[in-house]
Design a protein around this motif. Structure first.
Motif, PDB file in Angstrom:
ATOM      1  N   ILE A  80      35.809  37.237  28.854  1.00 58.59           N
ATOM      2  CA  ILE A  80      35.398  37.989  30.045  1.00 58.59           C
ATOM      3  C   ILE A  80      34.372  37.211  30.858  1.00 58.59           C
ATOM      4  CG2 ILE A  80      33.601  39.378  28.899  1.00 58.59           C
ATOM      5  CD1 ILE A  80      34.325  41.674  30.791  1.00 58.59           C
ATOM      6  N   ASN A  81      33.507  36.460  30.188  1.00 58.28           N
ATOM      7  CA  ASN A  81      32.522  35.660  30.927  1.00 58.28           C
ATOM      8  C   ASN A  81      33.206  34.620  31.818  1.00 58.28           C
ATOM      9  OD1 ASN A  81      30.218  36.973  30.057  1.00 58.28           O
ATOM     10  ND2 ASN A  81      29.852  35.584  28.345  1.00 58.28           N
ATOM     11  N   GLN A  82      34.224  33.976  31.290  1.00 55.98           N
ATOM     12  CA  GLN A  82      34.960  32.993  32.081  1.00 55.98           C
ATOM     13  C   GLN A  82      35.685  33.671  33.247  1.00 55.98           C
ATOM     14  OE1 GLN A  82      34.859  29.724  32.009  1.00 55.98           O
ATOM     15  NE2 GLN A  82      36.333  29.551  33.684  1.00 55.98           N
ATOM     16  N   PHE A  83      36.277  34.816  32.956  1.00 58.82           N
ATOM     17  CA  PHE A  83      37.006  35.547  33.992  1.00 58.82           C
ATOM     18  C   PHE A  83      36.062  36.022  35.105  1.00 58.82           C
ATOM     19  CE2 PHE A  83      39.436  39.637  35.084  1.00 58.82           C
ATOM     20  CZ  PHE A  83      40.119  39.016  36.117  1.00 58.82           C
ATOM     21  N   MET A  84      34.894  36.533  34.725  1.00 58.33           N
ATOM     22  CA  MET A  84      33.930  36.985  35.732  1.00 58.33           C
ATOM     23  C   MET A  84      33.457  35.818  36.596  1.00 58.33           C
ATOM     24  SD  MET A  84      31.561  39.995  34.021  1.00 58.33           S
ATOM     25  CE  MET A  84      30.932  38.999  32.663  1.00 58.33           C
ATOM     26  N   LYS A  85      33.223  34.682  35.970  1.00 59.56           N
ATOM     27  CA  LYS A  85      32.764  33.495  36.705  1.00 59.56           C
ATOM     28  C   LYS A  85      33.797  33.091  37.767  1.00 59.56           C
ATOM     29  CE  LYS A  85      31.272  28.695  35.841  1.00 59.56           C
ATOM     30  NZ  LYS A  85      32.395  27.949  36.474  1.00 59.56           N
ATOM     31  N   GLU A  86      35.058  33.037  37.377  1.00 62.07           N
ATOM     32  CA  GLU A  86      36.121  32.654  38.304  1.00 62.07           C
ATOM     33  C   GLU A  86      36.274  33.681  39.427  1.00 62.07           C
ATOM     34  OE1 GLU A  86      39.779  31.842  36.277  1.00 62.07           O
ATOM     35  OE2 GLU A  86      38.868  30.344  34.947  1.00 62.07           O
ATOM     36  N   THR A  87      36.186  34.946  39.072  1.00 64.40           N
ATOM     37  CA  THR A  87      36.377  36.010  40.062  1.00 64.40           C
ATOM     38  C   THR A  87      35.217  36.059  41.043  1.00 64.40           C
ATOM     39  OG1 THR A  87      37.621  37.276  38.411  1.00 64.40           O
ATOM     40  CG2 THR A  87      36.861  38.466  40.360  1.00 64.40           C
ATOM     41  N   LYS A  88      34.007  35.853  40.547  1.00 57.66           N
ATOM     42  CA  LYS A  88      32.833  35.847  41.430  1.00 57.66           C
ATOM     43  C   LYS A  88      33.003  34.796  42.526  1.00 57.66           C
ATOM     44  CE  LYS A  88      27.766  35.686  41.241  1.00 57.66           C
ATOM     45  NZ  LYS A  88      26.580  35.581  40.366  1.00 57.66           N
ATOM     46  N   GLU A  89      33.559  33.664  42.158  1.00 58.48           N
ATOM     47  CA  GLU A  89      33.768  32.583  43.124  1.00 58.48           C
ATOM     48  C   GLU A  89      34.864  32.918  44.141  1.00 58.48           C
ATOM     49  OE1 GLU A  89      34.616  29.307  40.567  1.00 58.48           O
ATOM     50  OE2 GLU A  89      32.534  29.084  39.882  1.00 58.48           O
ATOM     51  N   ALA A  90      35.743  33.850  43.778  1.00 59.42           N
ATOM     52  CA  ALA A  90      36.878  34.184  44.646  1.00 59.42           C
ATOM     53  C   ALA A  90      36.605  35.353  45.593  1.00 59.42           C
ATOM     54  CB  ALA A  90      38.101  34.508  43.789  1.00 59.42           C
ATOM     55  N   VAL A  91      35.501  36.052  45.379  1.00 55.80           N
ATOM     56  CA  VAL A  91      35.216  37.270  46.159  1.00 55.80           C
ATOM     57  C   VAL A  91      35.215  37.004  47.665  1.00 55.80           C
ATOM     58  CG1 VAL A  91      33.434  39.004  46.688  1.00 55.80           C
ATOM     59  CG2 VAL A  91      34.000  38.494  44.314  1.00 55.80           C
ATOM     60  N   SER A  92      34.639  35.895  48.073  1.00 55.54           N
ATOM     61  CA  SER A  92      34.505  35.595  49.503  1.00 55.54           C
ATOM     62  C   SER A  92      35.841  35.288  50.189  1.00 55.54           C
ATOM     63  CB  SER A  92      33.545  34.422  49.714  1.00 55.54           C
ATOM     64  OG  SER A  92      34.030  33.263  49.063  1.00 55.54           O
ATOM     65  N   HIS A 135      40.494  40.102  41.558  1.00 57.03           N
ATOM     66  CA  HIS A 135      41.365  38.940  41.313  1.00 57.03           C
ATOM     67  C   HIS A 135      42.705  39.113  42.020  1.00 57.03           C
ATOM     68  CE1 HIS A 135      43.586  35.774  39.250  1.00 57.03           C
ATOM     69  NE2 HIS A 135      44.535  36.684  39.079  1.00 57.03           N
ATOM     70  N   LEU A 136      43.319  40.278  41.845  1.00 56.83           N
ATOM     71  CA  LEU A 136      44.626  40.516  42.463  1.00 56.83           C
ATOM     72  C   LEU A 136      44.539  40.420  43.983  1.00 56.83           C
ATOM     73  CD1 LEU A 136      45.950  43.484  40.283  1.00 56.83           C
ATOM     74  CD2 LEU A 136      46.845  41.144  40.313  1.00 56.83           C
ATOM     75  N   ALA A 137      43.458  40.976  44.554  1.00 57.68           N
ATOM     76  CA  ALA A 137      43.297  40.935  46.012  1.00 57.68           C
ATOM     77  C   ALA A 137      43.099  39.513  46.524  1.00 57.68           C
ATOM     78  CB  ALA A 137      42.127  41.816  46.431  1.00 57.68           C
ATOM     79  N   SER A 138      42.508  38.658  45.701  1.00 60.32           N
ATOM     80  CA  SER A 138      42.309  37.262  46.105  1.00 60.32           C
ATOM     81  C   SER A 138      43.610  36.471  46.043  1.00 60.32           C
ATOM     82  CB  SER A 138      41.242  36.590  45.228  1.00 60.32           C
ATOM     83  OG  SER A 138      41.724  36.336  43.925  1.00 60.32           O
ATOM     84  N   VAL A 139      44.543  36.922  45.206  1.00 61.51           N
ATOM     85  CA  VAL A 139      45.819  36.220  45.020  1.00 61.51           C
ATOM     86  C   VAL A 139      46.912  36.787  45.925  1.00 61.51           C
ATOM     87  CG1 VAL A 139      47.665  35.723  43.357  1.00 61.51           C
ATOM     88  CG2 VAL A 139      45.266  35.564  42.646  1.00 61.51           C
ATOM     89  N   ASP A 156      29.152  39.713  36.829  1.00 60.92           N
ATOM     90  CA  ASP A 156      28.020  38.992  36.228  1.00 60.92           C
ATOM     91  C   ASP A 156      27.223  39.954  35.355  1.00 60.92           C
ATOM     92  OD1 ASP A 156      25.986  37.290  35.557  1.00 60.92           O
ATOM     93  OD2 ASP A 156      25.290  36.920  37.600  1.00 60.92           O
ATOM     94  N   ILE A 157      27.379  39.807  34.037  1.00 62.61           N
ATOM     95  CA  ILE A 157      26.666  40.687  33.092  1.00 62.61           C
ATOM     96  C   ILE A 157      25.787  39.813  32.194  1.00 62.61           C
ATOM     97  CG2 ILE A 157      26.890  42.502  31.354  1.00 62.61           C
ATOM     98  CD1 ILE A 157      29.721  43.005  32.342  1.00 62.61           C
ATOM     99  N   PRO A 158      24.487  39.755  32.466  1.00 61.62           N
ATOM    100  CA  PRO A 158      23.599  38.888  31.679  1.00 61.62           C
ATOM    101  C   PRO A 158      23.680  39.126  30.167  1.00 61.62           C
ATOM    102  CG  PRO A 158      22.463  39.649  33.637  1.00 61.62           C
ATOM    103  CD  PRO A 158      23.768  40.398  33.587  1.00 61.62           C
ATOM    104  N   SER A 159      23.818  40.391  29.757  1.00 61.15           N
ATOM    105  CA  SER A 159      23.872  40.682  28.316  1.00 61.15           C
ATOM    106  C   SER A 159      25.109  40.077  27.666  1.00 61.15           C
ATOM    107  CB  SER A 159      23.845  42.199  28.077  1.00 61.15           C
ATOM    108  OG  SER A 159      24.965  42.819  28.678  1.00 61.15           O
ATOM    109  N   MET A 160      26.182  39.920  28.429  1.00 61.82           N
ATOM    110  CA  MET A 160      27.388  39.284  27.896  1.00 61.82           C
ATOM    111  C   MET A 160      27.145  37.794  27.660  1.00 61.82           C
ATOM    112  SD  MET A 160      30.098  41.295  27.523  1.00 61.82           S
ATOM    113  CE  MET A 160      30.801  42.838  28.088  1.00 61.82           C
ATOM    114  N   LYS A 161      26.382  37.188  28.539  1.00 60.05           N
ATOM    115  CA  LYS A 161      26.063  35.764  28.348  1.00 60.05           C
ATOM    116  C   LYS A 161      25.270  35.561  27.062  1.00 60.05           C
ATOM    117  CE  LYS A 161      26.177  34.251  33.164  1.00 60.05           C
ATOM    118  NZ  LYS A 161      25.895  35.313  34.101  1.00 60.05           N
ATOM    119  N   GLU A 162      24.383  36.513  26.768  1.00 60.94           N
ATOM    120  CA  GLU A 162      23.598  36.443  25.525  1.00 60.94           C
ATOM    121  C   GLU A 162      24.523  36.497  24.309  1.00 60.94           C
ATOM    122  OE1 GLU A 162      20.751  39.605  25.674  1.00 60.94           O
ATOM    123  OE2 GLU A 162      19.916  38.923  27.589  1.00 60.94           O
ATOM    124  N   GLY A 163      25.613  37.257  24.431  1.00 59.57           N
ATOM    125  CA  GLY A 163      26.569  37.395  23.329  1.00 59.57           C
ATOM    126  C   GLY A 163      27.195  36.078  22.929  1.00 59.57           C
TER     127      GLY A 163
END
Length: 247
Positions: A168-180, A105-109, A124-131
């Motif tokens: 964390i699920n929301q944060f991971m989703k946003e960060t995954k989109e920013a990786v590129s 996240h910091l590197a993207s900003v 992306d942690i599938p087990s977290m989505k189950e939570g």
């Protein structure tokens, strides 16, 4: 969010004054600075200025974490970055697990970050989505101390707040989109066996980063908390080599 509980002694933030090269070291979800202190000390011994921030809601009690948000975790990491920015010409960031998410996240900003060193970073942690599917449950079992080395314990919460899983699920989703969008050099560490974050996360990060200078390094003798595991000195050595090459 005001925290109700005192900060545990080994969970306090740490700082080392050194050269004009700074390294931010960021701990993970439900964890503490204890998991990053050894790596931070190696950076300090190499002469660098080091900051290990405590993420909001961590290192006290899981009830504090339950009330914290991913934006507050970002703010905690951001404050560490700004502390280094006031003292250093060049800044690197290393992070474990969600600390790796924060690193990305910091590197993207902040495009001025010289290089990043995510360690078993989570996007992306599938087990977290189950939570998120759980109803009328406030806390789940702990996820800390996934360590191969015998007798080594991570200082982490004994329970995981379900509310924090949404964060964390929301944060991971946003960060995954920013990786590129990340352009800086990257040294990516991945444990081949990780019971918390699937190793595919690091492979995805490696493939999607826009960096021309990137490397994926396998850790064959450590589980998730690799900074406390058998490969901890190897990680520190590789990180210091990476920094020296770029500076």
């Amino acid at each position: 969010m005001e925290e109700k509980y005192p900060v545990l002694e080994k969970a306090k933030p740490f700082y080392y004054e050194g050269s004009d090269i700074g390294v931010l070291v960021v701990h993970g979800f439900t964890g503490t600075t204890q998991s990053m202190h050894g790596l931070g000390k190696r950076f300090a011994d190499a002469g660098y200025t080091v900051c290990g921030p405590r993420l909001k809601g961590h290192g006290t009690h899981q009830e504090d974490m339950e009330q914290s948000t991913y934006k507050e975790w970002i703010q905690s990491a951001e404050e560490g970055y700004q502390w280094l920015k006031e003292r250093c010409e060049q800044i690197f960031v290393a992070g474990l697990s969600m600390g790796g998410t924060l690193t990305l996240h910091l590197a993207s900003v902040h495009k001025d970050i010289k290089g990043i060193m995510p360690i078993n970073a989570a996007i992306d942690i599938p087990s977290m989505k189950e939570g998120e599917q759980l109803k009328d449950v406030r806390f789940l079992d702990a996820i800390g101390s996934d360590i191969k080395a015998q007798g080594v314990v991570e200082l982490a919460y004994e329970k995981t707040p379900v509310k924090s899983i949404f964060e964390i699920n929301q944060f991971m989703k946003e960060t995954k989109e920013a990786v590129s969008s990340i352009l800086c050099p990257a040294l990516i560490f991945v444990s081949t066996i990780d019971h918390v974050v699937p190793p595919e996360n690091s492979q995805y990060i490696y493939e999607k980063l826009a960096s021309n200078d990137k490397q994926l390094v396998e850790l064959k003798n450590s589980y998730h908390v690799a900074t406390l595991d058998h490969d901890k000195e190897f990680i520190a050595d590789k990180c210091i080599e990476f920094i020296k090459r770029l500076c």
